[in-house]
Enzyme design. Structure first.
Site, mmCIF file in Angstrom:
data_model
loop_
_atom_site.group_PDB
_atom_site.id
_atom_site.type_symbol
_atom_site.label_atom_id
_atom_site.label_comp_id
_atom_site.label_asym_id
_atom_site.label_seq_id
_atom_site.Cartn_x
_atom_site.Cartn_y
_atom_site.Cartn_z
ATOM 1 C CB SER A 1 18.723 41.079 43.751
ATOM 2 O OG SER A 1 20.009 40.283 44.330
ATOM 3 N NE ARG B 1 32.033 35.624 44.539
ATOM 4 C CZ ARG B 1 30.654 35.963 44.279
ATOM 5 N NH1 ARG B 1 30.210 36.905 44.931
ATOM 6 N NH2 ARG B 1 30.198 35.489 43.178
ATOM 7 C CG ASP C 1 27.035 39.594 45.568
ATOM 8 O OD1 ASP C 1 27.008 38.888 46.410
ATOM 9 O OD2 ASP C 1 25.808 39.938 45.247
ATOM 10 C CB SER D 1 21.600 35.169 54.170
ATOM 11 O OG SER D 1 21.019 34.516 53.018
HETATM 12 C C1 S3P Z 1 21.318 37.829 46.764
HETATM 13 C C2 S3P Z 1 21.646 37.835 48.279
HETATM 14 C C3 S3P Z 1 22.948 37.708 48.517
HETATM 15 C C4 S3P Z 1 23.834 37.804 47.160
HETATM 16 C C5 S3P Z 1 23.578 37.281 46.276
HETATM 17 C C6 S3P Z 1 22.128 37.761 45.708
HETATM 18 C C7 S3P Z 1 19.742 37.756 46.585
HETATM 19 O O1 S3P Z 1 23.272 36.356 48.965
HETATM 20 O O2 S3P Z 1 25.355 37.520 47.576
HETATM 21 O O3 S3P Z 1 24.287 37.580 44.969
HETATM 22 O O4 S3P Z 1 19.428 38.178 45.417
HETATM 23 O O5 S3P Z 1 18.949 37.680 47.597
HETATM 24 P P1 S3P Z 1 23.060 35.962 50.520
HETATM 25 O O6 S3P Z 1 21.526 36.029 50.903
HETATM 26 O O7 S3P Z 1 23.334 34.496 50.666
HETATM 27 O O8 S3P Z 1 24.074 36.755 51.246
#
Ligand code: S3P
Length: 442
Positions: free
Chosen positions: A21, A362, A331, A177
């Site tokens: 991220s 998942r 995750d 999210s």
């Molecule tokens: C992420 C946010 C999460 C995560 C993804 C990476 C990010 O998703 O599952 O692997 O880098 O902002 P969501 O924002 O859809 O929950």
């Protein structure tokens, strides 16, 4: 195809690769900043390379270098240098389509930035990404006055973003999210008014932390008696290129934490892991399950907390996981489910319907895989109920999902017989050296 057998104790220490991220965001914010951004510890995985590829198509110069000074970091370590184009300095890619590959983060965050450019852009991705929901960013972008259209009318990519002048809004999201939040906040950089984003509980806040480091102006409001959190972004700032050190990815460390806890005779240390409180849910679950975990050498790098994590083989027991804990370990649920399968008693996971719209569904992938391995598991509408037991080897097709491949590889280490992962190459999405690193502890 990869065969995995029951393992004897894992021992040693490992530095897991950089946080996915944070790596994505370093390129994105570097691209729209003024001046250079220098990144240490960038994760060179397929997803993050998709982000680099898109920004290169948008005219941003991004170089891979070796550190040639001893002033900061280690001599000869790889660096990524992003030569910032400024907030509105991206180049119209014309007929070129931006390909986000398998990466939801790339498409959703990039869309927020493209909303403020004065050209039309088109984004697509691989077959998994083309079935993931984009209505969740199309709707707020439209409220902000930016047309974002799903070309096939199915709220998925390919998307066309008609860049222009987003308007500051107050958006209340039903889901926690970080990708949606980041999309809205990044679009808000281009507005004249502040942007307010309310989410039911705090999702990962790397965008906010990094934006502040680049000179962004943000505030977070939270009432003590409620889970919901409002983030406010004030526009009108110039972002300035930064030096960024990317911490190790706790989502990658999670597989080795689980392996160390589950394989008898193990003791494993993961060095330099990011433990941001919006990501550390797995540590709380390990403790709740009775796992032997030590967090040491806690420090702050940039704006992110980092630590070394040591686990030893433990007899785990079942637990309940839900509510505002879910976004902090979203995750990690595949590998937490493997821990639950080896634990004594029942584990209940709820409030995790978001898992249905990840790289694969998942919830179904975990439930099917664990049942194949002889575990009693019931999939519910928003989670699952797992009764711990003895696992037996099985053939697992991760269906291109890196986290399913890695989680079931760990399951293979503690199962009777042989486990076969049919498509182990998909780990390249987040952790290209996963199997080498696992071997190094055996
Ligand atoms: C992420 C946010 C999460 C995560 C993804 C990476 C990010 O998703 O599952 O692997 O880098 O902002 P969501 O924002 O859809 O929950």
């Amino acid at each position: 195809m990869l065969e995995i057998r029951n393992s004897s104790g894992l021992n040693g220490s490992l530095t897991v690769p950089g946080d996915k991220s944070i790596s994505h965001r370093s390129v994105m914010l570097g691209a729209i900043a003024e001046g250079d951004t220098v990144v240490r510890g960038f994760l060179k995985s397929a997803d993050c390379l998709s982000t680099i590829r898109c920004f290169r198509k948008l005219g941003v110069r991004i170089e891979e270098k070796e550190n040639d000074s001893d002033a900061g970091g280690e001599k000869n370590e790889p660096l990524l240098v992003i030569h910032g184009a400024g907030l509105r300095g991206l180049r119209d890619p014309g007929n070129e389509i931006l390909d986000a590959g398998n990466s939801g983060t790339t498409v959703r965050l990039l869309s927020g930035i493209l909303a403020g450019q004065n050209f039309v852009s088109h984004i697509t991705g691989d077959s998994s990404l083309r079935s993931r929901p984009m209505g969740r960013i199309i709707t707020p972008l439209e409220y902000m006055g930016v047309m974002a259209a799903s070309d096939l009318g199915n709220n998925c990519v390919p998307l066309s973003i008609f860049g222009g002048k987003p308007r500051g809004i107050h958006y209340v999201s039903r889901i926690a999210s970080a990708q949606v939040k980041s999309c809205v906040l990044l679009a808000g950089l281009y507005a004249d008014e502040p942007t307010f984003y309310t989410e039911p509980s705090l999702s990962r806040n790397h965008t906010e932390l990094m934006l502040s480091a680049f000179g962004g102006n943000l505030k977070v409001r939270k009432k003590a008696d409620e889970d919901s959190v409002t983030t406010i972004l004030y526009p009108g700032v110039v972002l300035k290129g930064q030096n960024i050190t990317v911490p190790g990815d706790i989502s990658s460390a999670a597989y080795f934490l689980a392996a160390g806890l589950l394989v008898p005779g193990s003791r494993v240390t993961l060095k330099n892991v990011g433990i941001n409180e919006t990501r550390d849910g797995i540590l709380r679950v390990i403790r709740a399950m009775g796992g032997d975990l030590t967090v040491s050498n806690i420090r702050i790098e940039g704006r992110e907390p980092v630590a070394d994590l040591t686990v030893s083989y433990s007899e785990l027991h079942g637990t309940e996981i839900g509510g505002s804990l879910i976004p902090t370990l979203i995750d990690e649920i595949p590998v937490i489910a493997v821990m639950a399968a080896c634990a004594d008693g029942v584990t209940v996971i709820r409030d995790a319907a978001e898992l249905k719209v990840k790289e694969t569904n998942r919830l179904t992938a975990i439930a099917e895989g664990l049942s194949r391995m002889g575990i009693d598991v019931t999939e519910t509408g928003d989670g699952m109920i797992i009764s711990g037991g003895r696992m037996k080897g099985a053939t697992i097709d991760p269906n291109g999902d890196h986290r399913i491949a890695m989680a079931f590889s760990i399951a293979g280490l503690v199962s009777r017989g042989t486990t076969i992962i049919t498509d182990e190459g998909c780990v390249d999405v987040s952790y290209p050296d996963f199997y080498d690193d696992l071997d190094s502890l055996r």
